[in-house]
Design a protein around this motif. Sequence first.
Motif, PDB file in Angstrom:
ATOM      1  N   MET A  31      62.166  41.323 -33.459  1.00 58.44           N
ATOM      2  CA  MET A  31      61.088  41.142 -32.477  1.00 58.44           C
ATOM      3  C   MET A  31      60.579  39.705 -32.530  1.00 58.44           C
ATOM      4  SD  MET A  31      57.804  43.607 -31.821  1.00 58.44           S
ATOM      5  CE  MET A  31      56.818  43.326 -33.275  1.00 58.44           C
ATOM      6  N   GLN A  85      60.344  56.209 -26.724  1.00 58.54           N
ATOM      7  CA  GLN A  85      61.341  55.372 -27.394  1.00 58.54           C
ATOM      8  C   GLN A  85      62.738  55.649 -26.841  1.00 58.54           C
ATOM      9  OE1 GLN A  85      61.680  55.819 -31.690  1.00 58.54           O
ATOM     10  NE2 GLN A  85      62.896  53.938 -31.873  1.00 58.54           N
ATOM     11  N   ALA A  87      65.227  53.074 -24.685  1.00 60.79           N
ATOM     12  CA  ALA A  87      66.629  52.836 -25.066  1.00 60.79           C
ATOM     13  C   ALA A  87      67.560  53.157 -23.902  1.00 60.79           C
ATOM     14  CB  ALA A  87      66.989  53.674 -26.292  1.00 60.79           C
ATOM     15  N   LYS A 139      68.477  46.714 -21.351  1.00 58.93           N
ATOM     16  CA  LYS A 139      68.036  45.387 -20.910  1.00 58.93           C
ATOM     17  C   LYS A 139      68.009  45.253 -19.386  1.00 58.93           C
ATOM     18  CE  LYS A 139      69.036  40.524 -21.984  1.00 58.93           C
ATOM     19  NZ  LYS A 139      68.961  39.895 -20.690  1.00 58.93           N
ATOM     20  N   LYS A 175      54.625  48.300 -31.865  1.00 57.08           N
ATOM     21  CA  LYS A 175      55.725  49.258 -31.991  1.00 57.08           C
ATOM     22  C   LYS A 175      56.474  49.380 -30.656  1.00 57.08           C
ATOM     23  CE  LYS A 175      55.448  53.170 -34.373  1.00 57.08           C
ATOM     24  NZ  LYS A 175      54.931  54.529 -34.693  1.00 57.08           N
ATOM     25  N   ARG A 191      56.459  47.179 -28.182  1.00 55.72           N
ATOM     26  CA  ARG A 191      57.134  45.903 -27.897  1.00 55.72           C
ATOM     27  C   ARG A 191      58.436  45.794 -28.687  1.00 55.72           C
ATOM     28  NH1 ARG A 191      57.061  40.297 -29.439  1.00 55.72           N
ATOM     29  NH2 ARG A 191      55.381  40.455 -30.968  1.00 55.72           N
ATOM     30  N   ASP A 192      58.401  46.275 -29.908  1.00 54.41           N
ATOM     31  CA  ASP A 192      59.602  46.262 -30.739  1.00 54.41           C
ATOM     32  C   ASP A 192      60.719  47.081 -30.079  1.00 54.41           C
ATOM     33  OD1 ASP A 192      61.223  45.693 -32.909  1.00 54.41           O
ATOM     34  OD2 ASP A 192      60.480  47.377 -34.094  1.00 54.41           O
ATOM     35  N   TRP A 193      60.364  48.245 -29.549  1.00 52.49           N
ATOM     36  CA  TRP A 193      61.364  49.100 -28.878  1.00 52.49           C
ATOM     37  C   TRP A 193      61.937  48.399 -27.651  1.00 52.49           C
ATOM     38  CZ3 TRP A 193      57.873  54.102 -28.741  1.00 52.49           C
ATOM     39  CH2 TRP A 193      57.798  54.633 -30.044  1.00 52.49           C
ATOM     40  N   GLU A 198      61.981  45.111 -26.999  1.00 51.93           N
ATOM     41  CA  GLU A 198      62.755  43.921 -27.361  1.00 51.93           C
ATOM     42  C   GLU A 198      64.053  44.275 -28.067  1.00 51.93           C
ATOM     43  OE1 GLU A 198      60.524  40.725 -29.063  1.00 51.93           O
ATOM     44  OE2 GLU A 198      59.019  40.785 -27.467  1.00 51.93           O
ATOM     45  N   ALA A 199      64.083  45.429 -28.713  1.00 53.18           N
ATOM     46  CA  ALA A 199      65.334  45.877 -29.344  1.00 53.18           C
ATOM     47  C   ALA A 199      66.426  46.085 -28.295  1.00 53.18           C
ATOM     48  CB  ALA A 199      65.104  47.168 -30.123  1.00 53.18           C
ATOM     49  N   GLN A 200      66.012  46.315 -27.041  1.00 54.07           N
ATOM     50  CA  GLN A 200      66.983  46.465 -25.945  1.00 54.07           C
ATOM     51  C   GLN A 200      67.376  45.117 -25.330  1.00 54.07           C
ATOM     52  OE1 GLN A 200      68.482  49.302 -25.357  1.00 54.07           O
ATOM     53  NE2 GLN A 200      67.244  50.079 -27.048  1.00 54.07           N
ATOM     54  N   GLY A 201      66.724  44.054 -25.796  1.00 54.06           N
ATOM     55  CA  GLY A 201      67.058  42.733 -25.264  1.00 54.06           C
ATOM     56  C   GLY A 201      66.036  42.166 -24.306  1.00 54.06           C
TER      57      GLY A 201
END
Length: 292
Positions: free
Chosen positions: A1, A206, A210, A214, A248, A250-252, A254-257
Amino acid sequence: MRDFAQDHRWLSINTATVRKQHGVEQSLPDILEACAQRGIRAVSPWRDQVAAAGLDNISRLVKTHGLELSGYCRGGMFPAVDAAGVRAAADDNRRAVDEACALNAACLVLVVGGLPGALTGKALHKDIARSRSQVHDGIAALLEYAKANHMPLAIEPLHPMYAADRACINTLEHALDVCDALDPASTGALGVAVDVYHVWWDPKLQAQIARAGKERLLAFHVCDWLTPTTDLLNDRGMMGDGVIDIPKIRDWVEAQGFAGYSEVEIFSTSNWWQRGSGEVLDTCIARHKTVV
Ligand code: ZN
């Protein structure tokens, strides 16, 4: 992140956040200047404020200040009781795409509408399935125009408390179902705006982020959910003052790009709109660094 603690490079201000200070409408040119003075790099303005100041004028000011648009507010409101109403909505939405293009916005945000008439106090029917069908058809038609003009459309699912009057798409899952139906190849032309205020409570959040990936994650909006919430529309909290675990989510995302702006969108009649816009913007910057 991404690390937001050091600066506010990725902060965007939805201009509604500072548009009614002490009950007085603030002009969009003034808001843009206040943002630029603080090194804020992006905004998301509303159509009525752009119209009031003039599209050409705002387009010029955006360039002068070196601002980007994280989104443009807003298109949508597709449902109507008759063909003329559907046509009027379609025409208006094409104009919204044109304006978004003129301002070089990252996307046009769609608040899709609910039961016709409900927003002005009297729903003209109770058939939410009919509204959802009109929304589907409305987005399908607009998507063709938006694609031709290279303007991505971002469906914003709204909290279910707005299903009657503002949006009958109320979960990220539902928004993505529409995306999958209308843009099965996930071209980037159609996606979602993830606003933590509307979706934080969703047990499928979540997994649906996913699923979006992106290509479909076009915008990320932040504020906070206060307890108690005293107004269904205009009692949004400043980030950090409520119950949403924003990092949390934002992390999800950004984990997708997702690598775009974190857009602050706060409607707050009795608190943040009662303060000077400078204080509000400075608080947004501080909270962006610490709790987003
Ligand atoms: Zn939003």
